[in-house]
Structure formats: structure tokens, C-alpha cells
Design a protein around this motif. Sequence first.
Motif, PDB file in Angstrom:
ATOM      1  N   ASP A  45       0.335  -1.353   0.338  1.00  0.00           N
ATOM      2  CA  ASP A  45       0.051  -0.177  -0.067  1.00  0.00           C
ATOM      3  C   ASP A  45       1.028   1.238  -0.302  1.00  0.00           C
ATOM      4  N   SER A  46       2.629   1.456  -0.165  1.00  0.00           N
ATOM      5  CA  SER A  46       2.484   1.993  -0.002  1.00  0.00           C
ATOM      6  C   SER A  46       2.863   2.570   1.323  1.00  0.00           C
ATOM      7  N   ARG A  47       2.954   1.923   2.209  1.00  0.00           N
ATOM      8  CA  ARG A  47       2.454   2.339   4.056  1.00  0.00           C
ATOM      9  C   ARG A  47       4.134   2.120   3.916  1.00  0.00           C
ATOM     10  N   LEU A  48       5.187   2.983   5.038  1.00  0.00           N
ATOM     11  CA  LEU A  48       6.518   3.423   4.875  1.00  0.00           C
ATOM     12  C   LEU A  48       6.802   1.394   6.271  1.00  0.00           C
ATOM     13  N   ASP A  49       7.490   0.474   5.536  1.00  0.00           N
ATOM     14  CA  ASP A  49       7.617  -0.567   6.810  1.00  0.00           C
ATOM     15  C   ASP A  49       8.528   0.148   7.596  1.00  0.00           C
ATOM     16  N   LEU A  50       8.139  -0.702   9.109  1.00  0.00           N
ATOM     17  CA  LEU A  50       8.855   0.205   9.882  1.00  0.00           C
ATOM     18  C   LEU A  50      10.123  -0.336  10.650  1.00  0.00           C
ATOM     19  N   ALA A  51      10.426  -1.608  10.702  1.00  0.00           N
ATOM     20  CA  ALA A  51      11.133  -2.313  10.179  1.00  0.00           C
ATOM     21  C   ALA A  51      12.661  -1.839   9.091  1.00  0.00           C
ATOM     22  N   GLY A  52      11.827  -1.973   7.634  1.00  0.00           N
ATOM     23  CA  GLY A  52      13.166  -0.967   7.377  1.00  0.00           C
ATOM     24  C   GLY A  52      13.472   0.186   7.308  1.00  0.00           C
ATOM     25  N   LEU A  53      13.225   0.850   8.105  1.00  0.00           N
ATOM     26  CA  LEU A  53      13.125   2.509   8.840  1.00  0.00           C
ATOM     27  C   LEU A  53      14.432   2.237  10.021  1.00  0.00           C
ATOM     28  N   GLY A  54      14.243   1.230  10.868  1.00  0.00           N
ATOM     29  CA  GLY A  54      14.943   1.202  11.745  1.00  0.00           C
ATOM     30  C   GLY A  54      15.897   0.216  10.987  1.00  0.00           C
ATOM     31  N   ALA A  58     -17.259   0.886  -8.965  1.00  0.00           N
ATOM     32  CA  ALA A  58     -18.325   1.676  -9.900  1.00  0.00           C
ATOM     33  C   ALA A  58     -17.343   1.655 -11.313  1.00  0.00           C
ATOM     34  N   GLY A  59     -18.217   0.972 -12.271  1.00  0.00           N
ATOM     35  CA  GLY A  59     -17.335   1.880 -13.778  1.00  0.00           C
ATOM     36  C   GLY A  59     -16.427   0.846 -14.182  1.00  0.00           C
ATOM     37  N   GLY A  60     -15.501  -0.383 -13.510  1.00  0.00           N
ATOM     38  CA  GLY A  60     -14.502  -0.924 -12.582  1.00  0.00           C
ATOM     39  C   GLY A  60     -13.999  -0.197 -12.216  1.00  0.00           C
ATOM     40  N   TRP A  61     -14.029   0.873 -11.566  1.00  0.00           N
ATOM     41  CA  TRP A  61     -12.698   1.856 -10.828  1.00  0.00           C
ATOM     42  C   TRP A  61     -12.210   1.425 -10.075  1.00  0.00           C
ATOM     43  N   GLN A  62     -10.708   1.212  -9.351  1.00  0.00           N
ATOM     44  CA  GLN A  62     -10.542   0.617  -7.961  1.00  0.00           C
ATOM     45  C   GLN A  62      -9.964   1.943  -7.537  1.00  0.00           C
ATOM     46  N   VAL A  63     -10.345   2.076  -5.889  1.00  0.00           N
ATOM     47  CA  VAL A  63     -10.438   2.099  -5.017  1.00  0.00           C
ATOM     48  C   VAL A  63      -8.224   2.146  -5.393  1.00  0.00           C
ATOM     49  N   ALA A  64      -7.106   2.887  -4.925  1.00  0.00           N
ATOM     50  CA  ALA A  64      -6.152   2.383  -4.790  1.00  0.00           C
ATOM     51  C   ALA A  64      -5.381   1.840  -2.623  1.00  0.00           C
ATOM     52  N   GLU A  65      -6.375   2.600  -1.778  1.00  0.00           N
ATOM     53  CA  GLU A  65      -5.453   2.771  -0.558  1.00  0.00           C
ATOM     54  C   GLU A  65      -6.786   1.555  -0.147  1.00  0.00           C
ATOM     55  N   PRO A  66      -6.509   1.267   1.388  1.00  0.00           N
ATOM     56  CA  PRO A  66      -7.651   0.207   2.125  1.00  0.00           C
ATOM     57  C   PRO A  66      -8.952   1.035   2.368  1.00  0.00           C
TER      58      PRO A  66
END
Length: 380
Positions: A132-141, A300-308
Motif C-alpha cells: 500500500d506504499s505504507r512505510l515499513d517500520l522495520a525497514g526504517l529501523g 463503479a464502472g470498473g474503477w478501483q480504489v487505490a488505498e484500503p
Amino acid sequence: MIGKAWRAARSVVPPGHLDAAGCNVPSDRVFDAVVGHLRLERERGGYVAAPDLTEPKAFLATLVGQESPSSGGVAFVESGTAAMAALLGGWRLPPGSRVGFARTEYGSTLMLLRRLAADRSWTLVELPVDTDSRLDLAGLGSALAAGLDLVTLVHIASHRGVVQPAREAGALCRAAGVPLVLDACQSFGHTDVSGVGAAAYVGTSRKWLAGPRGVGFLIVPGLATDMDAAAPALGGHAWAADGSPEPLPGAIRYEGSEGAIASRAGLGVAVREYQELGPLDVHEHVVELGRTARHLLHGAGGWQVAEPLDEPSAIVTLRPPAGDSAEVARARAAEAGLLVGVAPVARAPLDLREPVLRVSPAPGTEAETLHTLARVLSAP
């Protein structure tokens, strides 16, 4: 209740306005404050008419959790981009410094980082994120353990309504003794920005705070000795005994004596209105609008929400189905009386593969407006 109060404060609201993340709708009081200050400048002269902005600056400081808020840690500039340029451009990191950032970094800041890295021999380190392009905290550490000198993080990106784990990232950075810069342009007036403990916060007026364009701000709770404005100027600096420019105490060093002062006065009113509405109530209201929009528009019409779908933000981004595009859908929405945004690839070149449609309902958005957009997306 929040929605009614929001609408009541605005006698003129564009119908179908779903672009709060681009430019929100200032209230009548904000509009009157800007126009009134321009008149005052014309009548009395600009310098005599200068407004006292101590109170709104101090309130902005409370939003990041300062226990003893002071206006001294807040500077008004021309935009969020200008604030980031003043901050990073003047940060005297030595050659060889390592700066961490995520792939969701805003395009203008990414350009700035790459220019500074090339000119000052910095090394840019891309921090890992999840699907989801959310920061990986273990990777940041791990990156902090390997050695970083500065970290920049976009709290909520303009192209993706994912709320980054800023508090956890801030705690990791503080434990490692590494300053964190939080780009909160899409956060102020939208979500809670307290408890992060960042070295600096970048914000803007025209989005969720519903102030006028032409104002950005920096909140710098504690200035380190290597932090100064990119370009010294009168108003934020004085002449030292040796003839060199010396920054004045506090964040005023980032604030020149010239600017869109009427817009700053308008932001002051917008900040007071936000305070009167109650930040927590506003946050809950807009987050619920975002969730409602995602569940209604997804598919709707095949559109997809990008985030949860239940992401706690009011920025909703949608990927187009085959045969449709964000630009074409925006035009169809405009024909139906709806204002939505498009986030181009240049907005976040490391994270976007194609432009996405952005829906960002402001407080008071009626459910029927979202239903109308769903019908527009369903009928290309």
C-alpha cells in the motif's frame, strides 16, 4: 453538526466540490479577512497595517503537540513547497550525509532532494514500503541502524490517501538521534499531527484548513545549530559584528518581511474557525466521508480504489479501468457539476504508474454528491 456549521459559514460553495485536497473552500469570514486587510493596506500602508499573527501561529504549534506552544517556532512563507525548500535548502548537512525518503515523496520535494544531493554530495536512501506504499517500520529501523542523517516523510500523500505511521517513525528517528521532517500539507485540518516529535513540519493553508492560497508554514519545535533558511533575508536575519548574516532566534529566520500578508491574515481566521469547530470532530467527520466515498466508488464502472477502503483519511484515489482515464473521467464529472482532481505521475514519479482520479470531500459534503459521482464513473 460539523457539516452544517461548515456549510453555514460559506454562502458561496461550488456545487459538487470534491477537491478539498487541492483547494478547499474558504469561509465568508476568511474571504472578508483577506479583502478587508487589502483595503487596510491601501488606506494605511502595508507596514502599518501588518496584522498580529501571534495567536494563529501559537495554535498551529499546539496541533503538533507542543506543551508550551509559542509562535516563535512557526514561520509563514508562500507555500508548502517554499517551506520545504527553505528548510532543506538551508540545512547544513555535511558532504556524505545520508537522507532517507519513501517512494511516496512529493514530486517537488524529490526534485529538491536530488538537486541538493548532487550539489552537496548527499546520498539519498529510499526507505522500504509495503504493497500500500505504507512505510515499513522495520525497514526504517534497519536504515537508521545503517546510518542516516535526516529522514523526510509525507504524512498523507496527495496522490494516495494512505496515512503513514508518523508517530512510530518519529519514535524510531528520535531513538536513533536522527531528525525527521514531516510533510503534513495534507494532514493539518484533516488528521491528528500530534505525538510525532518531528524536528520540523511543513504545512499549507489552502487544503484542509480551508485558508486562502499563497500561504505555507513551517513549524520547527527545536532549531538545531545547523538549521537556517536557504537564503538569509532581512526580517529573519540580522547583521553580525563580523558583517555576516546571523539568523534571529526561532523560526522567523525562515520568514521574509515580504509576502502575501492579506492571505496570512486569512489563514489566521481559518485556523481560528478550525479551532472553534473542534479538530477531533472535524477529523472524525472527514474520515467518515472518505470511508463512505471509498465503499461507494470502489468498483463503479470498473474503477478501483487505490488505498484500503477503511483507511482513516478523506483522500480517495481511484485507478481507471481499461478504456477510461482519470482526465476523461474528470471532464465527465465536470459536465455533471462535480469538481474532482487528477494526480499526474509527476506528482509522485516513484509511486504512480498512471494518473489517478482524486476525490477529497470537504466537511458538509452531501451523500447525493458521492452517489452522482458513482453514476458518472459507471457510465463512461
